[in-house]
Scaffold this motif. Structure first.
Motif, PDB file in Angstrom:
ATOM      1  N   ARG A  10       0.941  -1.166   0.095  1.00 38.63           N
ATOM      2  CA  ARG A  10       0.080   0.132   0.065  1.00 38.63           C
ATOM      3  C   ARG A  10       0.637   1.374  -0.224  1.00 38.63           C
ATOM      4  N   ASP A  11       2.051   1.204   0.713  1.00 36.54           N
ATOM      5  CA  ASP A  11       2.890   2.274   0.967  1.00 36.54           C
ATOM      6  C   ASP A  11       3.787   2.369  -0.479  1.00 36.54           C
ATOM      7  N   GLY A  12       3.917   1.529  -1.111  1.00 35.30           N
ATOM      8  CA  GLY A  12       4.758   1.981  -2.332  1.00 35.30           C
ATOM      9  C   GLY A  12       6.189   1.223  -2.183  1.00 35.30           C
ATOM     10  N   LYS A  35      11.989   4.036   2.210  1.00 39.98           N
ATOM     11  CA  LYS A  35      11.134   4.379   0.596  1.00 39.98           C
ATOM     12  C   LYS A  35      12.272   5.256  -0.093  1.00 39.98           C
ATOM     13  N   PRO A  69       6.342  -3.233  -4.862  1.00 38.57           N
ATOM     14  CA  PRO A  69       5.574  -3.033  -6.045  1.00 38.57           C
ATOM     15  C   PRO A  69       4.213  -4.154  -6.483  1.00 38.57           C
TER      16      PRO A  69
END
Length: 219
Positions: free
Chosen positions: A22-24, A65, A27
């Motif tokens: 969800r947070d990227g 991230k 992938p």
């Protein structure tokens, strides 16, 4: 593989994997149904790197991230990739090392202290980024030792630098059989962060042995 197998093989729980999706950070997989997806080895490699950055190196999800975004840009440059995951190269600046004097945290090291470290690295023939965080630690340590009455300068550290050079070469030897850049990055984090306490402990054990050999009595 299904998400359950991805969880089993990576050691990361399914709820955590879904959060990363969800947070990227991770992938999406290949959709196979409305609420199902298939994942491959690239997801496993990336998930293991995420785990090492968060659980081992102690980065926040946000910082991880940033590192992963920079990693994605520089997958073909293993040297830069290792610098990113180990924190030598700041991910938020697109993989560009700090210029001298731009660091926001000097650890109390002054220009003279950093010049000493520069002399040490030059003597060792080491080529490093212009303003590595580790140099600040060495400079501050030299200053602290002198403030406490120790007669030492950068030359005093040369024998230790030679040991460190051999240790670093051993570290990188452990990356040779990794399957690709992400595996090398993960292994570099594990070796660097997890081995450091063991290396210190080995030093203590060796000190005890040599102290006994030099100064110990019959007992």
């Amino acid at each position: 593989m299904r998400i359950s197998e991805l969880s089993r093989r990576s050691g990361v729980s399914i709820p955590t994997i879904k959060y990363y999706l969800r947070d990227g950070l991770l992938p999406p997989g290949r959709a196979t149904a409305a609420n199902q997806a298939d994942y491959d080895e690239s997801h496993l490699r990336r998930l293991r790197l995420i785990r090492s950055l968060i659980a081992v190196r102690g980065l926040s999800v946000s910082a991880t991230k940033d590192v992963l975004a920079a990693v994605d840009e520089h997958l073909g440059d293993v040297h830069l990739l290792l610098g990113l995951v180990l924190g030598v190269v700041p991910a938020q600046r697109g993989g560009t090392p700090d210029e001298p004097g731009t660091s926001g945290d000097s650890h109390g090291a002054d220009t003279a202290g950093l010049s000493e470290v520069a002399a040490l690295t030059a003597e060792m023939g080491w080529q490093t980024s212009p303003h590595p965080p580790a140099a600040l630690v060495v400079a501050e340590t030299l200053q602290t030792l002198r403030a406490l009455g120790m007669d030492c300068d950068w030359r005093s550290l040369l024998p230790y630098a030679e040991l460190a050079d051999r240790t670093a070469a051993l570290d990188l030897d452990q990356l040779q059989d990794a399957g690709g850049p992400l595996e090398q990055a993960e292994r570099a984090v594990l070796l660097t962060v997890l081995l450091e306490p063991a290396l210190l402990a080995l030093r203590r054990l060796a000190q005890e042995h040599h102290s006994g050999q030099r100064y110990g009595g019959d007992g």
